[in-house]
Motif scaffolding. Structure first.
Motif, PDB file in Angstrom:
ATOM      1  N   ARG A  68     -38.823 -11.768  -6.548  1.00 40.88           N
ATOM      2  CA  ARG A  68     -38.929 -13.304  -6.778  1.00 40.88           C
ATOM      3  C   ARG A  68     -37.739 -13.635  -7.639  1.00 40.88           C
ATOM      4  O   ARG A  68     -36.953 -14.642  -7.438  1.00 40.88           O
ATOM      5  CB  ARG A  68     -40.179 -13.724  -7.028  1.00 40.88           C
ATOM      6  N   TYR A 115     -30.299 -17.577  -5.746  1.00 36.77           N
ATOM      7  CA  TYR A 115     -30.109 -18.868  -5.400  1.00 36.77           C
ATOM      8  C   TYR A 115     -29.252 -19.700  -6.320  1.00 36.77           C
ATOM      9  O   TYR A 115     -28.372 -20.637  -5.961  1.00 36.77           O
ATOM     10  CB  TYR A 115     -31.500 -19.699  -5.254  1.00 36.77           C
ATOM     11  N   VAL A 173     -34.406 -23.260 -11.241  1.00 31.96           N
ATOM     12  CA  VAL A 173     -34.713 -23.384  -9.850  1.00 31.96           C
ATOM     13  C   VAL A 173     -35.479 -24.611  -9.764  1.00 31.96           C
ATOM     14  O   VAL A 173     -35.259 -25.198  -8.634  1.00 31.96           O
ATOM     15  CB  VAL A 173     -35.305 -22.305  -9.292  1.00 31.96           C
ATOM     16  N   SER A 187     -34.478 -27.493  -6.901  1.00 34.49           N
ATOM     17  CA  SER A 187     -35.535 -27.846  -5.859  1.00 34.49           C
ATOM     18  C   SER A 187     -36.149 -29.266  -5.938  1.00 34.49           C
ATOM     19  O   SER A 187     -36.258 -29.882  -4.963  1.00 34.49           O
ATOM     20  CB  SER A 187     -36.450 -26.567  -5.715  1.00 34.49           C
ATOM     21  N   VAL A 219     -36.281 -19.954  -1.415  1.00 33.67           N
ATOM     22  CA  VAL A 219     -36.311 -19.298  -2.639  1.00 33.67           C
ATOM     23  C   VAL A 219     -37.691 -19.746  -3.316  1.00 33.67           C
ATOM     24  O   VAL A 219     -38.324 -19.104  -4.020  1.00 33.67           O
ATOM     25  CB  VAL A 219     -35.160 -20.035  -3.609  1.00 33.67           C
ATOM     26  N   THR A 220     -38.368 -20.854  -2.729  1.00 34.08           N
ATOM     27  CA  THR A 220     -39.701 -21.188  -3.151  1.00 34.08           C
ATOM     28  C   THR A 220     -40.852 -20.694  -2.423  1.00 34.08           C
ATOM     29  O   THR A 220     -41.820 -20.503  -2.877  1.00 34.08           O
ATOM     30  CB  THR A 220     -39.782 -22.740  -3.205  1.00 34.08           C
ATOM     31  N   ILE A 277     -34.840 -18.955 -15.740  1.00 32.87           N
ATOM     32  CA  ILE A 277     -34.582 -19.194 -14.348  1.00 32.87           C
ATOM     33  C   ILE A 277     -35.359 -19.669 -13.375  1.00 32.87           C
ATOM     34  O   ILE A 277     -34.752 -20.532 -12.561  1.00 32.87           O
ATOM     35  CB  ILE A 277     -34.236 -17.609 -13.920  1.00 32.87           C
ATOM     36  N   ARG A 278     -36.564 -19.820 -13.851  1.00 31.75           N
ATOM     37  CA  ARG A 278     -37.548 -20.613 -12.955  1.00 31.75           C
ATOM     38  C   ARG A 278     -37.390 -22.008 -12.869  1.00 31.75           C
ATOM     39  O   ARG A 278     -37.562 -22.750 -12.204  1.00 31.75           O
ATOM     40  CB  ARG A 278     -38.986 -20.126 -13.225  1.00 31.75           C
ATOM     41  N   ARG A 288     -34.467 -13.364  -5.966  1.00 30.14           N
ATOM     42  CA  ARG A 288     -34.356 -14.622  -5.218  1.00 30.14           C
ATOM     43  C   ARG A 288     -33.843 -15.791  -5.720  1.00 30.14           C
ATOM     44  O   ARG A 288     -32.863 -16.396  -5.432  1.00 30.14           O
ATOM     45  CB  ARG A 288     -35.584 -14.857  -4.069  1.00 30.14           C
ATOM     46  N   GLU A 289     -34.419 -15.968  -6.937  1.00 28.02           N
ATOM     47  CA  GLU A 289     -34.180 -17.277  -7.630  1.00 28.02           C
ATOM     48  C   GLU A 289     -32.651 -17.200  -8.426  1.00 28.02           C
ATOM     49  O   GLU A 289     -32.011 -18.076  -8.324  1.00 28.02           O
ATOM     50  CB  GLU A 289     -35.126 -17.401  -8.875  1.00 28.02           C
TER      51      GLU A 289
END
Length: 233
Positions: free
Chosen positions: A32, A39, A211, A215, A95-96, A207-208, A35-36
């Motif tokens: 994860r 992104y 994102v 998003s 990504v989510t 990072i989260r 991916r983030e």
């Protein structure tokens, strides 16, 4: 004589269910995070392209609208905005791991001058165009922070391996010396390594959050649940 085996003896060659689940969770978190991070890093070149197309196309179309040349330019720009919006929706869903709310575009208004004018009346296309502009600063910030946090954390954690290359003669001072007046190589290595530990520990939430910001912009501008529901009725 038969040897008795204790029922509480655990075989050392087999991983326990708890360790297996823990390893699976760590692997899932790592995927994860990858991916983030991907992104955020790929968002900058996409954002540059979208911003240039949006600003250039809108300026040229608006400036030439008086001679009617700007009308097909603006219609073409809105169609390009749909394409960029489609790409961003797929990126966000990837990504989510969740589907975005539905979106709806009005049907084309036919051909000729009237069709071009009606094409300019689609609200969602204008929202797509707005996203191309307002998402650009968020993508720049996301790229810079993501790159700084990950590369910076790795560099600080490995500071002990390259600290010898930092000049320490004359007026050259370390960060610890500049901040607290402590001139010690061991303390400098410990200080920078501690910074690396903090950056690495906070990398996932940082990072989260980045994102979530991008998003959230996509969810707010590239979807129109109520318009889509009305269109289906």
């Amino acid at each position: 004589m038969t040897e008795m085996t204790s029922p509480h003896r655990v075989s050392h060659g087999t991983a326990s269910p708890t360790s297996t689940v823990s390893a699976g969770l760590r692997a899932g978190q790592a995927r994860r995070f990858g991916r983030e991070l991907g992104y955020l890093l790929t968002g900058l070149p996409l954002g540059i392209a979208a911003f240039v197309v949006a600003v250039t196309g809108f300026s040229f179309g608006l400036g030439t609208l008086v001679v009617w040349l700007g009308l097909p330019v603006l219609v073409g720009l809105l169609r390009a905005a749909r394409g960029f919006a489609r790409v961003e929706r797929r990126r966000v869903e990837s990504v989510t791991g969740r589907a975005l709310p539905p979106h709806h575009y009005r049907e084309r208004g036919g051909s000729g001058l009237g069709g071009l004018v009606r094409a300019l009346g689609d609200p969602q296309s204008w929202r797509d165009l707005l996203h191309m502009v307002v998402a650009f600063p968020a993508r720049v910030v996301g790229f810079c922070l993501a790159l700084t946090w990950t590369v910076g954390a790795a560099g600080e954690l490995l500071y002990v391996t390259w600290s010898w290359a930092v000049p320490r003669d004359g007026d050259d001072q370390s960060l610890l010396d500049l901040m607290f007046g402590v001139d010690s190589r061991v303390a400098d290595i410990a200080f920078n390594t501690g910074i690396g530990v903090l950056m690495a520990a906070s990398a996932i939430p940082v990072i989260r959050a980045l994102v979530a910001l991008q998003s959230g912009l996509a969810r707010g501008l590239l979807t129109n649940r109520y318009a889509a529901e009305r269109a289906r009725r």
